[in-house]
Design a protein around this motif. Structure first.
Motif, PDB file in Angstrom:
ATOM      1  N   LYS A 278      40.097  67.127  32.942  1.00 57.91           N
ATOM      2  CA  LYS A 278      39.942  66.850  34.380  1.00 57.91           C
ATOM      3  C   LYS A 278      39.996  65.349  34.658  1.00 57.91           C
ATOM      4  N   LEU A 279      39.375  64.566  33.760  1.00 59.50           N
ATOM      5  CA  LEU A 279      39.448  63.116  33.958  1.00 59.50           C
ATOM      6  C   LEU A 279      40.840  62.591  33.627  1.00 59.50           C
TER       7      LEU A 279
ATOM      8  N   TRP B  85      36.872  55.279  33.961  1.00 61.50           N
ATOM      9  CA  TRP B  85      35.414  55.300  34.138  1.00 61.50           C
ATOM     10  C   TRP B  85      35.028  55.036  35.595  1.00 61.50           C
ATOM     11  N   GLU B  86      35.865  54.297  36.311  1.00 61.93           N
ATOM     12  CA  GLU B  86      35.592  54.049  37.731  1.00 61.93           C
ATOM     13  C   GLU B  86      35.606  55.351  38.521  1.00 61.93           C
ATOM     14  N   ILE B  87      36.455  56.291  38.126  1.00 62.07           N
ATOM     15  CA  ILE B  87      36.498  57.598  38.786  1.00 62.07           C
ATOM     16  C   ILE B  87      35.165  58.322  38.574  1.00 62.07           C
ATOM     17  N   VAL B  88      34.664  58.251  37.347  1.00 62.93           N
ATOM     18  CA  VAL B  88      33.395  58.912  37.038  1.00 62.93           C
ATOM     19  C   VAL B  88      32.276  58.310  37.870  1.00 62.93           C
ATOM     20  N   LEU B  89      32.233  56.992  37.956  1.00 64.26           N
ATOM     21  CA  LEU B  89      31.172  56.337  38.714  1.00 64.26           C
ATOM     22  C   LEU B  89      31.257  56.639  40.203  1.00 64.26           C
TER      23      LEU B  89
ATOM     24  N   VAL C   9      31.656  66.469  33.118  1.00 63.58           N
ATOM     25  CA  VAL C   9      30.654  65.488  32.706  1.00 63.58           C
ATOM     26  C   VAL C   9      31.249  64.654  31.584  1.00 63.58           C
ATOM     27  N   ILE C  10      31.221  63.332  31.768  1.00 63.06           N
ATOM     28  CA  ILE C  10      31.886  62.420  30.847  1.00 63.06           C
ATOM     29  C   ILE C  10      30.876  61.405  30.320  1.00 63.06           C
ATOM     30  N   SER C  11      30.969  61.099  29.020  1.00 64.78           N
ATOM     31  CA  SER C  11      30.090  60.117  28.392  1.00 64.78           C
ATOM     32  C   SER C  11      30.818  58.785  28.207  1.00 64.78           C
TER      33      SER C  11
END
Length: 380
Positions: A102-103, A115-119, A147-149
């Motif tokens: 998905k990411l 990571w900006e997308i996750v934030l 959910v991404i680490s």
């Protein structure tokens, strides 16, 4: 019931031999990338089934998406996909591979760091993707969440992207899974339901009964799913329960909690503990700490799920929480932080992180840093 809009566009393709339909399900004009985890797809024969189904097609492969998928790995997949002009993704694996995909899907259409997308918590767009599920747990095959680490900073956050276009669910892919993975998947499924069910009583008879049906099914199939000889019917019920537990079906018009998940994510980020294993620990502390808030639903749950009808209301609630913890123990999972070597230092760090981000989780929005500490202390 509260107002809601429900739309789930994912097509489920369920049953034996359905992987063979990939050739007709994926448009022929797409530049395809197939994403995988650490290699189990080769060992269990799923990779060979995918290759046969896509005979005559060309694609690129990306291997190595970890359990608790990391942005460090997914950045490499995004770079590979952009270089090769990928415009359709197929995730072959469990929830971690699907979450990671998905990411990747969002990152292929994003100019900055994924990571900006996750934030941000939500992707503006993404290339279409689909999945072949090989591990039932997260429901990621029929929802938009992931959910991404980030291993560099020991962080783990959720974000929302696209729904899969379709997901292939063949229960036979679960036959060779280790008991530990199935146990964590069963725990994950069970707690997904509790997060949507164990909130405010009297909201919807229909949502309650659907949720209770999934809980009963998980309890009933768990012993055989963990057995040495796994049969198709058992794994079918388990697999579909995991999907229905988190495809928004049982959440229509009702309040939701998710505090247990948010605390669990922090434990995974700090210690690498499998997600389902964190839930089997934290949910017991959540129920103990918020028993007054969840009083009515705990009584209903105790009676309808565990058949608890005798004693005072407080005794019935005690029994319901005890039966819940015993169920997770029957799966072979820890139910106390001390069993995993987790103590005060981690509790303090989770409290600090909750306070620093200003979050308030739970159906009453009262699970802040102090409440998270209380929940974790009730798990010691």
């Amino acid at each position: 019931m509260n107002n809601f809009i429900y739309c789930n566009p994912t097509k489920l393709v369920f049953g034996k031999g359905q992987i063979a339909r990939l050739g007709e399900l994926i448009p022929a004009d797409k530049h395809l990338m197939i994403t995988f985890g650490g290699g189990s797809a080769r060992r269990n024969g799923v990779y060979d089934q995918v290759v046969r189904a896509l005979e005559g097609r060309t694609w690129t492969e990306f291997w190595g998406i970890e359990p608790n998928p990391s942005v460090e790995t997914l950045r490499k997949a995004v770079a590979q996909g952009k270089e090769q002009g990928v415009d359709f993704l197929l995730a072959v694996g469990g929830g971690s591979v699907i979450d990671g995909t998905k990411l990747i899907a969002a990152g292929l259409l994003y100019d900055g760091d994924p990571w900006e997308i996750v934030l941000k918590g939500r992707a503006a767009c993404g290339v279409p993707f689909a999945s072949v599920l090989t591990m039932a747990a997260t429901g990621s095959e029929m929802n938009s969440g992931a959910v991404i680490s980030r291993y560099e900073t020991q962080e783990k956050y959720a974000f929302y992207g696209n729904y899969p276009v379709f997901s292939v669910l063949d229960p036979e892919t679960l036959f060779t899974l280790p008991k530990r993975q199935i146990a964590c998947g069963l725990a994950d499924t069970f707690v997904h339901v509790l997060e949507q069910y164990m909130t405010t009583p009297g909201q919807s008879r229909l949502m309650d009964r659907w949720a209770e049906g999934i809980l009963h099914t998980v309890i009933e199939v768990a012993p055989k799913a963990l057995g040495e000889e796994r049969d198709y019917d058992t794994m079918s019920e388990y697999m579909l329960s995991a999907t229905l537990a988190l495809n928004d079906m049982i959440a229509m018009g009702v309040t939701q909690d998710w505090a247990t998940h948010m605390i669990g994510h922090e434990l995974t980020a700090l210690h690498g503990l499998t997600h389902g294993a964190t839930l089997a620990i934290v949910i017991n502390g959540t129920l103990r700490t918020l028993r007054d808030q969840k009083h009515g639903k705990l009584l209903q749950y105790g009676e309808r799920i565990w058949g608890i009808t005798e004693g005072s209301e407080e005794e019935c609630i005690d029994a319901a929480i005890a039966r819940t913890e015993a169920f997770f123990r029957s799966l072979g999972l820890s139910t106390r932080l001390s069993e995993e070597g987790i103590g005060e230092a981690s509790i303090a760090e989770v409290e600090r992180r909750f306070n620093a981000s200003g979050v308030h989780h739970g159906e009453a929005r009262n699970v802040d840093g102090a409440m998270a500490r209380s929940i974790l202390e009730a798990c010691l």
